[in-house]
Design an enzyme around this catalytic site. Structure first.
Site, PDB file in Angstrom:
ATOM      1  N   HIS A  56      48.377  47.412  34.440  1.00  0.00           N
ATOM      2  CA  HIS A  56      47.016  48.517  34.598  1.00  0.00           C
ATOM      3  C   HIS A  56      45.777  47.696  34.381  1.00  0.00           C
ATOM      4  O   HIS A  56      44.778  47.908  34.924  1.00  0.00           O
ATOM      5  CB  HIS A  56      47.236  49.626  33.556  1.00  0.00           C
ATOM      6  N   SER A  61      40.617  52.481  37.816  1.00  0.00           N
ATOM      7  CA  SER A  61      41.207  53.592  37.075  1.00  0.00           C
ATOM      8  C   SER A  61      40.390  54.922  37.001  1.00  0.00           C
ATOM      9  O   SER A  61      40.366  55.292  38.102  1.00  0.00           O
ATOM     10  CB  SER A  61      41.507  52.741  35.569  1.00  0.00           C
ATOM     11  N   ASP A 116      52.617  48.479  36.687  1.00  0.00           N
ATOM     12  CA  ASP A 116      51.457  49.555  35.952  1.00  0.00           C
ATOM     13  C   ASP A 116      52.510  50.530  35.107  1.00  0.00           C
ATOM     14  O   ASP A 116      52.927  51.433  35.793  1.00  0.00           O
ATOM     15  CB  ASP A 116      50.561  50.060  36.769  1.00  0.00           C
TER      16      ASP A 116
END
Length: 370
Positions: free
Chosen positions: A317, A223, A288
């Site tokens: 996610h 991320s 996600d």
């Protein structure tokens, strides 16, 4: 008859009709306004031009770091503490055991972990901050994962996951907290510049102090962590890169179909991923809802040395490494085999550099009053 007369050149109504703007070639005359609105929303989800303009103006005013702290970085309350237990070993030597405690559900520190192969460091950065790092050594491991974690987490929340990652994959693991996260300094005030300086300091410590060779380093960014990961990957000859739930850039999180990068954008991964000379393995959840799958697909498309990506069916996610844990480890094992990062047959521990012990002395105390 009224329609025929309105279309004739001598008709005033016809003149008005001819002055109407020509429709886009991709639109159909029988398409309703509701259908067009739905199509535009599908083609450019999250479009927020006003927010982008505001961010650009605030950047010009010198408020970029303040905006990023409000909209980008979300450091949690520190979830761990570290102590160093000193015991005598013989008459002339002592042994230091780094013990990390993590918060339980009640908020108390518990579940201590330490040992000869678990070390904690406080290392300086060029931004005059100090970051907390951990090194999990797996004797005989060929590869070392340098982990840049995601947002809203720290080393305490990740500790058990990283321990299992090292054990299952037979790799060393080196992870760090960004400035403003965990026990790193400048609590709660991270910046993009600090974030990039943090990974550079971590990499220098891993390769120059602990003694891991560059060709044995695998950069793993998740991320937010894909930003510093690619920043480093384009400058050093590492073995490979893993991009887990990666972002194309900061602004593209709110506007994924942005074609050109603005000068004030942060972590422009989509522009620098092609500069990386090593193999890149992309992992992204197809469901996600925070970072759309388009981010992963575009990073994969723009990368140079592509490895087969893993588009995780049903993956979100923050749940891929937990909800599909068995398959997650299988995919990483296959990745290690493909890039030649499997465990060595013979065990060899790199020699300790002279200044490593000096850095270890900076570990105590690592508890922060909260």
């Amino acid at each position: 008859m009224s329609r025929i007369s309105a279309s004739t050149p001598n008709s005033s109504a016809g003149e008005k009709e001819l002055k109407q703007p020509v429709r886009n070639q991709y639109e159909r005359l029988n398409t309703s306004e509701d259908q067009l609105a739905a199509r535009r929303q599908e083609e450019d989800p999250g479009c927020c031009t006003c927010l982008i303009c505001c961010f650009g103006c605030l950047s010009l005013c010198g408020c970029r770091d303040w905006v990023c702290r409000k909209l980008v970085f979300f450091p949690p309350h520190c979830q761990y503490m570290v102590q160093v237990e000193v015991t005598e070993k013989g008459l002339s030597s002592i042994m230091k055991n780094h013990v990390m405690y993590v918060r339980d559900e009640t908020g108390r520190f518990s579940d201590p972990h330490g040992g000869a192969h678990f070390k904690v460091y406080m290392i300086p950065t060029k931004m005059k901050q100090k970051i907390c790092t951990i090194f999990i050594r797996n004797p005989g491991a060929k590869s070392t994962f340098l982990i840049s974690h995601g947002n809203a987490t720290d080393l305490g929340l990740l500790r058990n996951h990283l321990l299992e990652l090292s054990m299952v994959l037979d790799v060393n693991v080196y992870a760090y907290d960004y400035t403003g996260y965990g026990l790193s300094t400048n609590s709660g005030r991270p910046t993009v510049r600090d974030c990039l300086a943090d990974i550079e300091a971590a990499y220098q410590h891993l390769t120059h102090v602990i003694g891991i060779e560059e060709k044995d380093v695998i950069l793993y960014g998740q991320s937010l962590g894909t930003g510093p990961t690619l920043h480093l990957a384009r400058k050093h000859p590492v073995r490979a890169v893993v991009l887990h739930s990666g972002i194309m850039s900061g602004l593209r999180v709110i506007r994924p179909f942005l074609k050109d990068s603005y000068w004030f954008d942060i972590f422009p991964n989509i522009d620098i991923v092609r500069e990386c000379k090593c193999p890149i393995f992309v992992i992204h959840g197809m469901q996600d809802e925070e970072i759309d799958i388009r981010h992963g697909r575009q990073l994969y498309a723009k990368s140079g040395q592509k490895l087969a990506p893993w588009w995780v069916d049903g993956g979100g996610h923050n749940d891929i490494e937990f909800e599909t844990r068995g398959l997650y480890f299988q995919k990483l094992k296959s990745f290690l085999k493909e890039v030649g990062g499997e465990k060595k047959e013979s065990s060899h521990t790199p020699p300790k550099r002279e200044n490593e012990e000096v850095i270890e002395h900076q570990v105590l105390p690592l508890d922060r009053k909260s």
